[in-house]
Enzyme design. Structure first.
Site, PDB file in Angstrom:
ATOM      1  N   HIS A 163       0.831  -1.208   0.000  1.00  0.00           N
ATOM      2  CA  HIS A 163       0.000   0.000   0.000  1.00  0.00           C
ATOM      3  C   HIS A 163       0.863   1.256   0.000  1.00  0.00           C
ATOM      4  O   HIS A 163       0.685   2.152  -0.841  1.00  0.00           O
ATOM      5  CB  HIS A 163      -0.905  -0.027   1.246  1.00  0.00           C
ATOM      6  CG  HIS A 163      -1.821   1.143   1.370  1.00  0.00           C
ATOM      7  ND1 HIS A 163      -3.170   1.065   1.093  1.00  0.00           N
ATOM      8  CD2 HIS A 163      -1.601   2.431   1.747  1.00  0.00           C
ATOM      9  CE1 HIS A 163      -3.727   2.250   1.285  1.00  0.00           C
ATOM     10  NE2 HIS A 163      -2.796   3.105   1.689  1.00  0.00           N
ATOM     11  N   GLU A 164       1.811   1.312   0.932  1.00  0.00           N
ATOM     12  CA  GLU A 164       2.651   2.510   1.017  1.00  0.00           C
ATOM     13  C   GLU A 164       3.550   2.652  -0.212  1.00  0.00           C
ATOM     14  O   GLU A 164       3.836   3.771  -0.655  1.00  0.00           O
ATOM     15  CB  GLU A 164       3.483   2.492   2.301  1.00  0.00           C
ATOM     16  CG  GLU A 164       2.655   2.472   3.584  1.00  0.00           C
ATOM     17  CD  GLU A 164       1.607   3.567   3.658  1.00  0.00           C
ATOM     18  OE1 GLU A 164       1.804   4.643   3.057  1.00  0.00           O
ATOM     19  OE2 GLU A 164       0.572   3.345   4.318  1.00  0.00           O
TER      20      GLU A 164
ATOM     21  N   HIS B  54       1.657   4.436  -2.895  1.00  0.00           N
ATOM     22  CA  HIS B  54       1.745   5.891  -2.735  1.00  0.00           C
ATOM     23  C   HIS B  54       3.101   6.400  -3.235  1.00  0.00           C
ATOM     24  O   HIS B  54       3.194   7.428  -3.906  1.00  0.00           O
ATOM     25  CB  HIS B  54       1.594   6.270  -1.261  1.00  0.00           C
ATOM     26  CG  HIS B  54       0.195   6.270  -0.744  1.00  0.00           C
ATOM     27  ND1 HIS B  54      -0.839   6.910  -1.386  1.00  0.00           N
ATOM     28  CD2 HIS B  54      -0.344   5.724   0.388  1.00  0.00           C
ATOM     29  CE1 HIS B  54      -1.954   6.758  -0.684  1.00  0.00           C
ATOM     30  NE2 HIS B  54      -1.678   6.045   0.398  1.00  0.00           N
TER      31      HIS B  54
ATOM     32  N   HIS C 268       3.325   6.595  -6.926  1.00  0.00           N
ATOM     33  CA  HIS C 268       2.543   7.718  -7.440  1.00  0.00           C
ATOM     34  C   HIS C 268       3.408   8.979  -7.465  1.00  0.00           C
ATOM     35  O   HIS C 268       3.343   9.787  -8.411  1.00  0.00           O
ATOM     36  CB  HIS C 268       1.318   7.913  -6.542  1.00  0.00           C
ATOM     37  CG  HIS C 268       0.211   8.704  -7.160  1.00  0.00           C
ATOM     38  ND1 HIS C 268      -0.919   9.078  -6.465  1.00  0.00           N
ATOM     39  CD2 HIS C 268       0.040   9.208  -8.407  1.00  0.00           C
ATOM     40  CE1 HIS C 268      -1.729   9.758  -7.253  1.00  0.00           C
ATOM     41  NE2 HIS C 268      -1.168   9.860  -8.440  1.00  0.00           N
TER      42      HIS C 268
END
Length: 682
Positions: A471-472, A475, A478
């Site tokens: 998940h991190e 980010h 991105h």
């Protein structure tokens, strides 16, 4: 973080760029750096406001980077206060917060700059802009208007006071949560640890010995300890004791958030009213995909209604199982029993104990496998490198594209410690942009509080912790893969109900056999995850999915209710929140003060306040978007290239719904999340 000219100084917080000297930054550097930068920013602000007199040369570029050095210092100081917290770092952070908040409020209310922006938007130059710069200008004008640029002098002064107060009070809130977690420790004998996984017994015994309590086990409220004890400890009174302690974080002399919550809510309501909004959530959602608080509320209510039949059936099933196994003389089932008995039911039904997965997920293997997945899908290579960090556990990596170009770097800091705030997060530290020889690289970080190594045993992650890492990293990608010429629209600078799409979509690879082949290898034998175990893992994936979904709905609903409906006339906000939460739980939570530790909502002036629904909103997007990879191949390089080119790399330079359509060729399917979670009757 672009600056027109370097400031001559020995202060390592000044002239921050891609390389950050974490080994030289001290608390005493913070306030002097901020004072110098605010003075410099005021000069830049006045120059930008004079743009009409110089035919607007470079105006948008100045507007884009105005205050970015100051924001960078605030990010670094706030980060260090969160990962190596001390009295000195706290004092430094508290000293700069009101100054930074006041300046950025001043910037957004500056009449000369506001007039220059409106004049530029109406001029001929604005008609010749690229789509990215046009969007930037439009968003800036909208933001200035929405944040009070048209207020009179008295309104501007009050808005500044509100913003400064919110910065200070929410910082105190976050500090109280960290202190509450840090202050708690419980020493228990081996007999009370029955049922707890051996690896945690070993770790808590070593921790107790390090604290001078040999032969005991030291229990804390850090997630890698608290979660397994609540789930596995046979000692019911131990589970109760730990849960009651956890529910009282943010309560207690010297660190009590109950008195701060009404102040935060009152200031947010006043801010929204001052800016012409009916409530704070409407202010927050005005520039997000939902568009309004009511749309977010309706979104949550629709999901709740469709999930509730599954939730009710799960609860009936668990209560029946408890009565059958615990016996007629057993006490009524309580909140501290739910995870324990649910885990027993899962093990019995699926012959699956999630703890057996940990040996297959050593941290280093998870990271190397994840980097290989992203190499195959997105064409990037991650290599460990060297840079000064803030703690001995920090690691540093470089990212290269297929052409061998260095496009980004990042730090990691994965394990809990008493001087570190809880949770997991990603921060952008430096945003690159176009330069003469290409595109300057980005810099970011990922932090967590995952299961740490113990003795000779490496860090072994739970399945949920593996998802957290992915998940991190979503980010981080991105940010790292952004190719936007406007720094203010780069990477994660997107609508907050879109920002979780790139993070949550990454979690899907954890559940694919192709992904597991790379990330799951037994730390002792090197054996991959056996297929039989994988099949059990899949079968149990949606066990009590209704309960997990309702938990998220409860957080979002309480958030929206506090920022739409609540005012002091309705009494204590804790009682108000508890009443709402009762709709989403089948067992009352003991002394539930969860909003005294709800950092997502209350440890920063805005954060996820009025926008916690964003997690579920983006889950709908990610469940649907990943269907392209499922249909075309989870390692399909062309699909990965399109995802990067059409969505990930474009940051906020295009309206998010259009980015989604560019990648998927259609609007999202709202049923996708419920289907994935086993909560759909279709």
């Amino acid at each position: 973080m672009t600056q027109s000219s370097p400031i001559k100084t020995d202060n390592p917080l000044l002239n921050l760029g891609f390389e950050i000297p974490f080994d030289r930054i001290k608390p005493e550097h913070a306030e002097p750096a901020v004072d110098i930068l605010i003075a410099k920013c005021r000069e830049d602000l006045e120059r930008a406001a004079q743009a009409p007199k110089r035919q607007f040369a470079g105006f948008l570029q100045e507007l884009d980077t105005l205050g970015q050095q100051l924001a960078a210092v605030q990010t670094v100081v706030g980060h260090l206060n969160g990962v190596i917290s001390s009295d000195e770092w706290r004092a430094a952070n508290e000293a700069i917060l009101p100054k930074v908040s006041a300046f950025f409020t001043e910037l957004g209310l500056h009449p000369g700059l506001w007039a220059a922006m409106k004049a530029y938007q109406q001029g001929a130059d604005a008609q010749q802009l690229s789509s990215e710069w046009t969007r930037f200008l439009t968003l800036e004008v909208d933001a200035f208007r929405r944040n009070g640029a048209d207020l009179g002098d008295a309104g501007k002064q009050r808005l500044t006071e509100i913003n400064v107060s919110l910065a200070e009070i929410t910082n105190q809130y976050g500090k109280n949560v960290m202190d509450g977690i840090k202050a708690y420790e419980l020493y228990v004998g081996p007999e009370r640890m029955a049922g707890v996984p051996q690896r945690l017994k070993d770790a808590t015994a070593a921790d107790a010995e390090a604290h001078g309590k040999a032969g005991m086990h030291r229990l804390t409220l850090h997630t890698p300890v608290y979660g397994p004890v609540i789930t596995y400890a046979d000692d019911r009174s131990l589970r109760e004791e730990l849960m009651r302690a956890n529910n009282l974080v943010g309560v207690g002399e010297g660190r009590d958030n109950r008195e701060l919550l009404p102040q935060i809510l009152r200031l947010r309501r006043e801010r929204a009213a001052l800016l012409g909004f009916e409530n704070f959530a409407d202010l927050v959602t005005a520039d997000r995909m939902s568009g309004s608080a009511q749309a977010a509320i309706q979104f949550e209510h629709d999901l709740e209604g469709r999930t509730r039949p599954f939730f009710d059936e799960e609860n009936r099933e668990l209560l029946a199982y408890y009565r059958q196994k615990a016996g007629e003389d057993a006490p009524e089932m309580a909140a501290w029993d739910a995870s324990y008995w649910a885990e027993k039911l899962r093990q019995e039904r699926y012959d699956f104990d999630a703890e057996v997965l940990r040996p297959y997920f050593p941290m280093e293997q998870v990271l190397s496998g994840m980097f290989e997945i992203t190499r195959r899908v997105f064409g990037i290579t991650v290599k460990e490198a060297q840079a000064a960090g803030w703690h001995e556990e920090v690691k540093y990596y470089d990212i290269f594209n297929e052409a061998g170009e260095h496009i980004a770097s990042f730090y990691t800091d994965w394990f809990p410690r008493d001087s570190k705030r809880g949770g997991a997060w990603m921060n952008a530290l430096y945003t690159g942009g176009p330069r003469e020889d290409g595109f300057a690289p980005h810099l970011g970080l990922m932090c967590g509080n995952l299961n740490p190594p113990s003795g000779d045993t490496p860090s072994l992650l739970s399945l949920g912790e593996v998802e957290t890492v992915f998940h991190e990293f979503g980010h981080l990608l991105h940010h790292a893969l952004a190719r936007v010429p406007v720094q203010s629209l780069s990477g994660t600078k997107v609508a907050w109900d879109f920002v979780e799409l790139p993070s949550q979509i990454m979690e899907n690879w954890v559940w694919t056999p192709e992904g597991l082949e790379l990330i799951a290898k037994h730390y002792q034998t090197g054996e991959g995850l056996p297929d039989a175990l994988y099949q059990k893992m899949l079968a149990a994936r949606n066990f009590r999915a209704g309960g997990m979904a309702m938990r998220q709905y409860s957080f979002a609903t309480v958030d929206l209710a506090l920022h739409v409906e609540y005012d002091e006339a309705q009494g204590d906000p804790l009682d108000f929140a508890r009443t709402l939460m009762n709709r989403y739980t089948f067992l009352p939570l003991p002394e539930s003060n969860f909003i005294t530790q709800f950092g997502h909502l209350f440890s920063s002036p805005v954060g996820y306040a009025g926008g916690y629904y964003s997690y579920k909103w983006a889950e709908v997007l990610d469940a649907d978007a990943f269907s392209r990879f499922e249909n075309e191949g989870v390692f399909n390089r062309q699909t990965g290239r399109e995802y990067v080119d059409k969505l990930l790399s474009r940051g906020g330079s295009v309206e998010p719904a259009q980015l989604y359509r560019d990648f998927m060729g259609r609007d999202p399917d709202p049923e996708a999340l419920l289907r994935r979670s086993g909560l759909s009757k279709q």
